[in-house]
Design a protein around this motif. Sequence first.
Motif, mmCIF file in Angstrom:
data_model
loop_
_atom_site.group_PDB
_atom_site.id
_atom_site.type_symbol
_atom_site.label_atom_id
_atom_site.label_comp_id
_atom_site.label_asym_id
_atom_site.label_seq_id
_atom_site.Cartn_x
_atom_site.Cartn_y
_atom_site.Cartn_z
ATOM 1 N N PHE A 4 0.839 -1.211 0.000
ATOM 2 C CA PHE A 4 0.000 0.000 0.000
ATOM 3 C C PHE A 4 0.871 1.256 0.000
ATOM 4 O O PHE A 4 0.590 2.220 -0.726
ATOM 5 C CB PHE A 4 -0.914 -0.020 1.229
ATOM 6 C CG PHE A 4 -1.734 1.222 1.365
ATOM 7 C CD1 PHE A 4 -2.835 1.437 0.555
ATOM 8 C CD2 PHE A 4 -1.386 2.199 2.299
ATOM 9 C CE1 PHE A 4 -3.582 2.594 0.680
ATOM 10 C CE2 PHE A 4 -2.129 3.344 2.416
ATOM 11 C CZ PHE A 4 -3.242 3.547 1.607
ATOM 12 N N LEU A 5 1.938 1.274 0.811
ATOM 13 C CA LEU A 5 2.829 2.441 0.852
ATOM 14 C C LEU A 5 3.529 2.651 -0.483
ATOM 15 O O LEU A 5 3.700 3.785 -0.947
ATOM 16 C CB LEU A 5 3.859 2.264 1.969
ATOM 17 C CG LEU A 5 3.317 2.383 3.403
ATOM 18 C CD1 LEU A 5 4.399 2.050 4.417
ATOM 19 C CD2 LEU A 5 2.806 3.792 3.663
ATOM 20 N N ILE A 6 3.932 1.564 -1.134
ATOM 21 C CA ILE A 6 4.604 1.692 -2.436
ATOM 22 C C ILE A 6 3.648 2.260 -3.473
ATOM 23 O O ILE A 6 4.007 3.155 -4.254
ATOM 24 C CB ILE A 6 5.154 0.305 -2.874
ATOM 25 C CG1 ILE A 6 6.306 -0.116 -1.956
ATOM 26 C CG2 ILE A 6 5.620 0.346 -4.316
ATOM 27 C CD1 ILE A 6 6.760 -1.536 -2.148
ATOM 28 N N ILE A 7 2.407 1.759 -3.473
ATOM 29 C CA ILE A 7 1.414 2.259 -4.445
ATOM 30 C C ILE A 7 1.129 3.749 -4.195
ATOM 31 O O ILE A 7 1.061 4.546 -5.131
ATOM 32 C CB ILE A 7 0.120 1.428 -4.353
ATOM 33 C CG1 ILE A 7 0.389 -0.003 -4.836
ATOM 34 C CG2 ILE A 7 -0.995 2.069 -5.169
ATOM 35 C CD1 ILE A 7 -0.761 -0.951 -4.627
ATOM 36 N N ALA A 8 0.977 4.137 -2.910
ATOM 37 C CA ALA A 8 0.707 5.538 -2.593
ATOM 38 C C ALA A 8 1.861 6.432 -3.019
ATOM 39 O O ALA A 8 1.667 7.531 -3.536
ATOM 40 C CB ALA A 8 0.456 5.682 -1.094
ATOM 41 N N THR A 9 3.099 5.937 -2.828
ATOM 42 C CA THR A 9 4.279 6.722 -3.234
ATOM 43 C C THR A 9 4.310 6.900 -4.744
ATOM 44 O O THR A 9 4.598 7.995 -5.264
ATOM 45 C CB THR A 9 5.564 6.032 -2.745
ATOM 46 O OG1 THR A 9 5.481 5.836 -1.336
ATOM 47 C CG2 THR A 9 6.787 6.865 -3.074
ATOM 48 N N ILE A 10 4.015 5.845 -5.491
ATOM 49 C CA ILE A 10 4.035 5.925 -6.965
ATOM 50 C C ILE A 10 2.963 6.896 -7.456
ATOM 51 O O ILE A 10 3.212 7.736 -8.336
ATOM 52 C CB ILE A 10 3.818 4.514 -7.567
ATOM 53 C CG1 ILE A 10 5.042 3.638 -7.291
ATOM 54 C CG2 ILE A 10 3.566 4.600 -9.064
ATOM 55 C CD1 ILE A 10 4.863 2.180 -7.663
ATOM 56 N N VAL A 11 1.769 6.824 -6.857
ATOM 57 C CA VAL A 11 0.690 7.739 -7.267
ATOM 58 C C VAL A 11 1.070 9.185 -6.975
ATOM 59 O O VAL A 11 0.858 10.085 -7.791
ATOM 60 C CB VAL A 11 -0.624 7.350 -6.544
ATOM 61 C CG1 VAL A 11 -1.674 8.432 -6.735
ATOM 62 C CG2 VAL A 11 -1.135 6.009 -7.058
ATOM 63 N N GLN A 12 1.675 9.427 -5.807
ATOM 64 C CA GLN A 12 2.070 10.792 -5.451
ATOM 65 C C GLN A 12 3.142 11.316 -6.398
ATOM 66 O O GLN A 12 3.084 12.464 -6.852
ATOM 67 C CB GLN A 12 2.557 10.836 -4.007
ATOM 68 C CG GLN A 12 2.899 12.250 -3.554
ATOM 69 C CD GLN A 12 3.341 12.313 -2.105
ATOM 70 O OE1 GLN A 12 3.435 11.275 -1.449
ATOM 71 N NE2 GLN A 12 3.615 13.503 -1.637
ATOM 72 N N LEU A 13 4.148 10.464 -6.728
ATOM 73 C CA LEU A 13 5.199 10.896 -7.655
ATOM 74 C C LEU A 13 4.626 11.187 -9.031
ATOM 75 O O LEU A 13 5.025 12.149 -9.697
ATOM 76 C CB LEU A 13 6.285 9.824 -7.739
ATOM 77 C CG LEU A 13 7.175 9.684 -6.493
ATOM 78 C CD1 LEU A 13 8.091 8.482 -6.622
ATOM 79 C CD2 LEU A 13 8.003 10.949 -6.283
ATOM 80 N N TYR A 14 3.657 10.370 -9.459
ATOM 81 C CA TYR A 14 3.042 10.601 -10.764
ATOM 82 C C TYR A 14 2.309 11.946 -10.788
ATOM 83 O O TYR A 14 2.427 12.715 -11.740
ATOM 84 C CB TYR A 14 2.072 9.456 -11.080
ATOM 85 C CG TYR A 14 1.260 9.703 -12.324
ATOM 86 C CD1 TYR A 14 1.839 9.569 -13.597
ATOM 87 C CD2 TYR A 14 -0.078 10.093 -12.230
ATOM 88 C CE1 TYR A 14 1.095 9.822 -14.727
ATOM 89 C CE2 TYR A 14 -0.817 10.341 -13.366
ATOM 90 C CZ TYR A 14 -0.233 10.205 -14.615
ATOM 91 O OH TYR A 14 -0.967 10.465 -15.746
ATOM 92 N N LEU A 15 1.565 12.222 -9.712
ATOM 93 C CA LEU A 15 0.846 13.495 -9.659
ATOM 94 C C LEU A 15 1.795 14.680 -9.571
ATOM 95 O O LEU A 15 1.536 15.748 -10.124
ATOM 96 C CB LEU A 15 -0.116 13.505 -8.471
ATOM 97 C CG LEU A 15 -1.339 12.583 -8.598
ATOM 98 C CD1 LEU A 15 -2.121 12.580 -7.292
ATOM 99 C CD2 LEU A 15 -2.229 13.013 -9.748
ATOM 100 N N GLU A 16 2.898 14.494 -8.861
ATOM 101 C CA GLU A 16 3.862 15.596 -8.700
ATOM 102 C C GLU A 16 4.486 15.981 -10.026
ATOM 103 O O GLU A 16 4.677 17.153 -10.323
ATOM 104 C CB GLU A 16 4.962 15.192 -7.715
ATOM 105 C CG GLU A 16 4.551 15.196 -6.270
ATOM 106 C CD GLU A 16 4.500 16.596 -5.701
ATOM 107 O OE1 GLU A 16 5.008 17.527 -6.334
ATOM 108 O OE2 GLU A 16 3.920 16.742 -4.611
#
Length: 203
Positions: A4-16
Amino acid sequence: MAVFLIIATIVQLYLEFSIDSPWKDRKKPVRTLRLDLELAEERRILEARRLTPPALERQASYRERLPVETARLRDESRHYRRLHLLMQWLLFVSSAAISAVTAWYDPPQPAKGVLICLGFIVTIVTAAAGYFKPRERAFNLQQTADSIEQHITALELGISPYNDLEDRVNMEGFAATVEGLRAEQRMREQQLDQPQQGQQQVI
């Protein structure tokens, strides 16, 4: 949990770092931002003016809110009147008890504690009544409530000074008179809050 933490990090980096990111600095000049802000402020003012009712409607709404104000003034007046009566009765009873206890105990040695307590009560109540002036506050509040109610009745009956043929003139005079009464009440409260020397200078 780690997934879950890895998925959240990837989504945040994509949005950034995506092109349409809401956090991306679009490099707008400060002059353009200021212009946008001024235009938004102008639109807000125009909308507020459009939604503001005419003066006659505002005055009528003001008149409808006044019964609540007079009820508040009467409640405060009743509170201070009761406080004044309580203080007066404490003074009467304590003063009479001092004389009674002094006369009852020929050598006043056993009653010294009672006399000290009663004298303390008399001193505190006298000082509090002189400082807070509940009788004067009750009188001022009641007088203001009565005056406002008198003007409300005159406006409803269309008698002097609100007997003009135009409602606008009557409502304007009514609002001005009531606001003057309320300002006078606030000034009297401020005078009561001032020390005695300051009150004499104001008067």
